[in-house]
Design a protein around this motif. Structure first.
Motif, PDB file in Angstrom:
ATOM      1  N   VAL A  56       0.837  -1.209   0.000  1.00  0.00           N
ATOM      2  CA  VAL A  56       0.000   0.000   0.000  1.00  0.00           C
ATOM      3  C   VAL A  56       0.867   1.253   0.000  1.00  0.00           C
ATOM      4  O   VAL A  56       0.509   2.264  -0.597  1.00  0.00           O
ATOM      5  CB  VAL A  56      -0.958  -0.015   1.216  1.00  0.00           C
ATOM      6  CG1 VAL A  56      -1.569   1.329   1.484  1.00  0.00           C
ATOM      7  CG2 VAL A  56      -2.031  -1.062   1.006  1.00  0.00           C
ATOM      8  N   LYS A  57       2.010   1.157   0.609  1.00  0.00           N
ATOM      9  CA  LYS A  57       2.899   2.317   0.712  1.00  0.00           C
ATOM     10  C   LYS A  57       3.871   2.436  -0.459  1.00  0.00           C
ATOM     11  O   LYS A  57       4.361   3.532  -0.733  1.00  0.00           O
ATOM     12  CB  LYS A  57       3.696   2.235   2.013  1.00  0.00           C
ATOM     13  CG  LYS A  57       2.839   2.301   3.247  1.00  0.00           C
ATOM     14  CD  LYS A  57       3.653   2.036   4.488  1.00  0.00           C
ATOM     15  CE  LYS A  57       2.722   1.885   5.671  1.00  0.00           C
ATOM     16  NZ  LYS A  57       3.359   1.233   6.799  1.00  0.00           N
ATOM     17  N   SER A  62      -0.877  -0.943  -6.319  1.00  0.00           N
ATOM     18  CA  SER A  62      -1.699  -0.795  -5.107  1.00  0.00           C
ATOM     19  C   SER A  62      -2.135   0.647  -4.898  1.00  0.00           C
ATOM     20  O   SER A  62      -3.283   0.909  -4.540  1.00  0.00           O
ATOM     21  CB  SER A  62      -0.922  -1.262  -3.872  1.00  0.00           C
ATOM     22  OG  SER A  62      -0.646  -2.627  -3.943  1.00  0.00           O
ATOM     23  N   ILE A  63      -1.237   1.571  -5.118  1.00  0.00           N
ATOM     24  CA  ILE A  63      -1.555   2.991  -4.947  1.00  0.00           C
ATOM     25  C   ILE A  63      -2.666   3.401  -5.915  1.00  0.00           C
ATOM     26  O   ILE A  63      -3.610   4.101  -5.541  1.00  0.00           O
ATOM     27  CB  ILE A  63      -0.287   3.856  -5.133  1.00  0.00           C
ATOM     28  CG1 ILE A  63       0.701   3.573  -3.985  1.00  0.00           C
ATOM     29  CG2 ILE A  63      -0.631   5.330  -5.219  1.00  0.00           C
ATOM     30  CD1 ILE A  63       2.106   4.105  -4.220  1.00  0.00           C
ATOM     31  N   GLY A  68      -8.715   4.380  -6.898  1.00  0.00           N
ATOM     32  CA  GLY A  68      -9.869   4.117  -7.745  1.00  0.00           C
ATOM     33  C   GLY A  68      -9.546   3.932  -9.211  1.00  0.00           C
ATOM     34  O   GLY A  68     -10.442   3.794 -10.037  1.00  0.00           O
ATOM     35  N   ASN A  69      -8.279   3.924  -9.547  1.00  0.00           N
ATOM     36  CA  ASN A  69      -7.851   3.745 -10.934  1.00  0.00           C
ATOM     37  C   ASN A  69      -7.617   2.262 -11.200  1.00  0.00           C
ATOM     38  O   ASN A  69      -6.482   1.799 -11.305  1.00  0.00           O
ATOM     39  CB  ASN A  69      -6.568   4.538 -11.200  1.00  0.00           C
ATOM     40  CG  ASN A  69      -6.729   6.002 -10.907  1.00  0.00           C
ATOM     41  OD1 ASN A  69      -7.758   6.591 -11.216  1.00  0.00           O
ATOM     42  ND2 ASN A  69      -5.720   6.588 -10.303  1.00  0.00           N
ATOM     43  N   ARG A  70      -8.687   1.499 -11.314  1.00  0.00           N
ATOM     44  CA  ARG A  70      -8.605   0.046 -11.404  1.00  0.00           C
ATOM     45  C   ARG A  70      -7.873  -0.445 -12.651  1.00  0.00           C
ATOM     46  O   ARG A  70      -7.048  -1.349 -12.582  1.00  0.00           O
ATOM     47  CB  ARG A  70      -9.997  -0.593 -11.371  1.00  0.00           C
ATOM     48  CG  ARG A  70     -10.862  -0.194 -10.201  1.00  0.00           C
ATOM     49  CD  ARG A  70     -10.398  -0.885  -8.926  1.00  0.00           C
ATOM     50  NE  ARG A  70     -11.413  -0.873  -7.900  1.00  0.00           N
ATOM     51  CZ  ARG A  70     -11.430  -0.029  -6.879  1.00  0.00           C
ATOM     52  NH1 ARG A  70     -10.506   0.894  -6.767  1.00  0.00           N
ATOM     53  NH2 ARG A  70     -12.364  -0.120  -5.957  1.00  0.00           N
ATOM     54  N   PHE A  76      -0.376  -1.624 -14.402  1.00  0.00           N
ATOM     55  CA  PHE A  76       0.896  -1.553 -13.683  1.00  0.00           C
ATOM     56  C   PHE A  76       1.284  -2.929 -13.157  1.00  0.00           C
ATOM     57  O   PHE A  76       2.430  -3.345 -13.231  1.00  0.00           O
ATOM     58  CB  PHE A  76       0.818  -0.574 -12.500  1.00  0.00           C
ATOM     59  CG  PHE A  76       1.280   0.808 -12.823  1.00  0.00           C
ATOM     60  CD1 PHE A  76       2.605   1.058 -13.174  1.00  0.00           C
ATOM     61  CD2 PHE A  76       0.397   1.872 -12.758  1.00  0.00           C
ATOM     62  CE1 PHE A  76       3.027   2.342 -13.461  1.00  0.00           C
ATOM     63  CE2 PHE A  76       0.806   3.155 -13.043  1.00  0.00           C
ATOM     64  CZ  PHE A  76       2.136   3.397 -13.401  1.00  0.00           C
ATOM     65  N   ASP A  77       0.316  -3.638 -12.628  1.00  0.00           N
ATOM     66  CA  ASP A  77       0.565  -4.968 -12.091  1.00  0.00           C
ATOM     67  C   ASP A  77       1.018  -5.915 -13.200  1.00  0.00           C
ATOM     68  O   ASP A  77       2.001  -6.641 -13.050  1.00  0.00           O
ATOM     69  CB  ASP A  77      -0.701  -5.489 -11.413  1.00  0.00           C
ATOM     70  CG  ASP A  77      -0.413  -6.510 -10.331  1.00  0.00           C
ATOM     71  OD1 ASP A  77       0.718  -6.531  -9.808  1.00  0.00           O
ATOM     72  OD2 ASP A  77      -1.327  -7.278 -10.014  1.00  0.00           O
TER      73      ASP A  77
END
Length: 154
Positions: A56-57, A62-63, A68-70, A76-77
């Protein structure tokens, strides 16, 4: 372009049993992780909390997901897994057995994150479940392709 497509198809056919075996390990280990967290396994839940807290950090996927940018998060993933993760795994594939252990671990991680920070399933809501399984598929495909190729090469 036609020659490139033929070359890729030939390479895939040549490595298909290794690619498939890696994909199966991902699926089984992922479902093991899902089973563990959905049945309250303390080890799996605490490990999930530890890795998610770090991600998360620090993780762009995750960010973006939290923001909300699914679609951006999924891209990115996918890109990170394809370029960074699976490239390394291809070379680990030269050891034949090694990649199956790392694959099982990665699949298990994919399974334990099927619950949120409150340990509530992300699979109960259709949008959340679709996102979750789409991201898993976008991870499992490039890893399976590159690891399976590495194993064949090894």
């Amino acid at each position: 372009m036609k020659k490139l497509v033929r070359s890729v198809a030939f390479a895939f056919i040549h490595c298909r049993k290794w690619i498939t075996s890696v994909f199966i390990v991902y699926c089984f280990s992922c479902f093991a992780g899902i089973f563990m967290v959905h049945h309250g396994n303390r080890f799996a839940l605490s490990y999930r909390d530890k890795i998610v807290s770090y991600a998360v950090k620090n993780d762009k996927a995750s960010i973006n997901y939290i923001s909300g940018n699914r679609i951006t998060a999924a891209l990115f993933d996918f890109a990170g897994n394809l370029i960074i993760g699976s490239g390394v795994q291809t070379f680990i594939g030269l050891s034949i057995g090694g990649p199956y252990f790392t694959t099982a671990y990665q699949g298990w991680i994919g399974g334990i994150v099927s619950v949120d920070g409150n340990h509530i399933s992300r699979l109960h809501k259709i949008k959340s479940a679709i996102y979750y399984f789409t991201v898993l598929l976008l991870q499992f495909i490039p890893y399976s392709l590159t690891i399976g190729s590495g194993i064949k090469w090894g």
